[in-house]
Scaffold this active site. Structure first.
Site, PDB file in Angstrom:
ATOM      1  N   LYS A   1      15.409   1.125   4.391  1.00  0.00           N
ATOM      2  CA  LYS A   1      14.847   1.620   2.914  1.00  0.00           C
ATOM      3  C   LYS A   1      14.484   2.984   2.875  1.00  0.00           C
ATOM      4  O   LYS A   1      14.764   3.567   1.685  1.00  0.00           O
ATOM      5  CB  LYS A   1      13.268   0.862   3.001  1.00  0.00           C
ATOM      6  CG  LYS A   1      12.200   1.312   1.973  1.00  0.00           C
ATOM      7  CD  LYS A   1      13.040   1.009   0.421  1.00  0.00           C
ATOM      8  CE  LYS A   1      11.986   1.868  -0.426  1.00  0.00           C
ATOM      9  NZ  LYS A   1      12.471   1.738  -1.832  1.00  0.00           N
TER      10      LYS A   1
ATOM     11  N   LEU B   1       0.846  -1.247   0.134  1.00  0.00           N
ATOM     12  CA  LEU B   1      -0.208  -0.038  -0.126  1.00  0.00           C
ATOM     13  C   LEU B   1       0.738   1.304   0.054  1.00  0.00           C
ATOM     14  O   LEU B   1       2.124   1.168   0.265  1.00  0.00           O
ATOM     15  CB  LEU B   1      -0.817   0.098   1.193  1.00  0.00           C
ATOM     16  CG  LEU B   1      -1.962  -1.107   1.235  1.00  0.00           C
ATOM     17  CD1 LEU B   1      -2.764  -1.110   2.488  1.00  0.00           C
ATOM     18  CD2 LEU B   1      -2.799  -1.078  -0.072  1.00  0.00           C
ATOM     19  N   PRO B   2       0.221   2.555  -0.300  1.00  0.00           N
ATOM     20  CA  PRO B   2       1.216   3.435  -0.417  1.00  0.00           C
ATOM     21  C   PRO B   2       1.679   4.047   0.799  1.00  0.00           C
ATOM     22  O   PRO B   2       2.990   4.340   0.846  1.00  0.00           O
ATOM     23  CB  PRO B   2       0.086   4.693  -0.807  1.00  0.00           C
ATOM     24  CG  PRO B   2      -1.033   3.912  -1.523  1.00  0.00           C
ATOM     25  CD  PRO B   2      -1.131   2.575  -0.733  1.00  0.00           C
TER      26      PRO B   2
ATOM     27  N   THR C   1       6.574   0.830   1.728  1.00  0.00           N
ATOM     28  CA  THR C   1       7.301   1.562   2.539  1.00  0.00           C
ATOM     29  C   THR C   1       6.763   2.579   3.567  1.00  0.00           C
ATOM     30  O   THR C   1       5.946   3.355   2.941  1.00  0.00           O
ATOM     31  CB  THR C   1       8.255   2.443   1.531  1.00  0.00           C
ATOM     32  OG1 THR C   1       8.647   1.824   0.671  1.00  0.00           O
ATOM     33  CG2 THR C   1       9.430   3.204   2.270  1.00  0.00           C
TER      34      THR C   1
ATOM     35  N   LYS D   1       6.845  11.403   0.157  1.00  0.00           N
ATOM     36  CA  LYS D   1       6.549  10.710   1.469  1.00  0.00           C
ATOM     37  C   LYS D   1       7.787  10.188   1.999  1.00  0.00           C
ATOM     38  O   LYS D   1       8.077  10.274   3.177  1.00  0.00           O
ATOM     39  CB  LYS D   1       5.602   9.653   1.059  1.00  0.00           C
ATOM     40  CG  LYS D   1       5.011   8.726   2.279  1.00  0.00           C
ATOM     41  CD  LYS D   1       4.863   7.255   1.753  1.00  0.00           C
ATOM     42  CE  LYS D   1       5.791   6.739   0.982  1.00  0.00           C
ATOM     43  NZ  LYS D   1       5.593   4.993   1.001  1.00  0.00           N
TER      44      LYS D   1
END
Ligand code: NAD
Length: 295
Positions: free
Chosen positions: A171, A65-66, A96, A246
């Site tokens: 990440k 998911l975003p 992420t 983001k």
């Protein structure tokens, strides 16, 4: 064959789900976008009517998911999946998101007897399609070993960064560096072009010189320099600038939490904040247009 629930079939999740189907697994999928569901159905997945419906018979649950808020609302709360998934099930979140969100979901999952790992990915949409992603895992070793066959069907490198949330920290650090070298690559190319150079020739020179980097060599932001990259198709597909913004926000949060200085990361975050105002849906290599507009 394993019964897998896959939730989130976007630029990354769509091709990842298809690689699991190709590896012989039975997939029940869910997404908010009808077009994403149709593509998965055409590839052989069973389309579920809700997240709860998708996980009903699942031995493994995977989400892509975003951002943090999507993952927290999918898993937590009285309607959340943590309360619906059968104890003992393996849950792999590949999104992420903030390490703190990931740890919150992991704790809730573990309290219900689920095995949970964070497994954000690197390698982009091309890596997702080719099944060559890098997975950066946070969580315990036993859960990672259970996940390994599924991760291997979608990727070729699997790193164990540490406990819950550690995959996210690694990440985020990687993507901060990616944003910095993409912006730097765009800046160097724009400088050369503004001074009369051909961007292809300049790229060839820098790839064999000390400015060589991934953005320049494999994901060149200047249109016409490389085939098969977002710059050659109007910056469609790929990794959206809003998603990069983001991730840079997550890096800022992590820097505040740890008292770390990230001056270049902050500068990159501000560049992406400006750029995302009108190009948030375009691939992050379109940051080059900030420099090209200024020519
Ligand atoms: P995307 O926006 O293309 O896809 C997200 C999908 O999630 C969409 O199809 C959307 O409809 C779906 N979705 C949103 N909320 C949902 C919900 N509540 N239930 C079900 N589906 C829902 O994003 P993406 O590019 O696939 O990225 C996914 C994640 O992977 C992000 O965290 C991103 O940062 C990360 N990532 C992306 C790339 C890349 O190159 N695109 C590379 C590495 C990591």
């Amino acid at each position: 064959m394993t019964q897998i629930a896959f939730i989130g079939l976007g630029n990354m999740g769509g091709p990842m789900a298809q690689n699991l189907i190709k590896a012989g697994h039975a997939l029940a999928v869910y997404d908010l976008a009808p077009a994403a569901l149709e593509a998965a159905r055409a590839a052989g997945a069973t389309v579920a009517t809700s997240p709860a419906n998708a996980v009903a018979a699942a031995e493994v649950v995977i989400s892509m998911l975003p951002a943090s808020k999507h993952v927290e609302s999918l898993y937590l709360g009285t309607e959340g999946l943590v309360a619906q998934i059968a104890p003992g099930t393996l849950v792999i979140d590949c999104s992420t998101i903030a390490p703190v969100s990931s740890r919150k979901v992991a704790e809730a999952a573990q309290a219900r007897g689920l095995a949970f790992i964070d497994a954000p990915v690197s390698g982009g949409t091309a890596g997702a399609a080719a099944g060559t992603l890098t997975f950066i895992v946070g969580g315990d070793t036993a859960a990672l070993e259970r996940a390994r066959p599924y991760l291997s069907a979608m990727g070729k490198n699997i790193f164990h960064a540490g406990g819950s949330g550690a995959g996210q920290v690694a990440k985020i650090a990687n993507n901060m560096l990616l944003a910095i070298h993409m912006a730097g690559t765009a800046e160097a190319l724009a400088l050369g072009v503004a001074n009369g150079l051909d961007p292809k020739v300049l790229s060839e020179i820098m790839v064999k010189s000390s400015g060589r980097n991934w953005s320049l060599e494999l994901y060149n932001p200047w249109p016409g320099v490389m085939d098969n990259v977002p710059a050659s198709r109007g910056y469609s597909g790929g990794f959206g600038s809003a998603l990069m913004l983001k991730d840079l926000g997550l890096a800022t949060e992590a820097s505040i939490a740890s008292g770390s200085a990230v001056p270049l990361g902050e500068l990159a975050r501000n560049l992406y904040a400006l750029h995302s105002q009108d190009a948030g849906a375009q691939d992050f290599s379109s940051i080059v247009n900030l420099y090209r507009k200024a020519e």
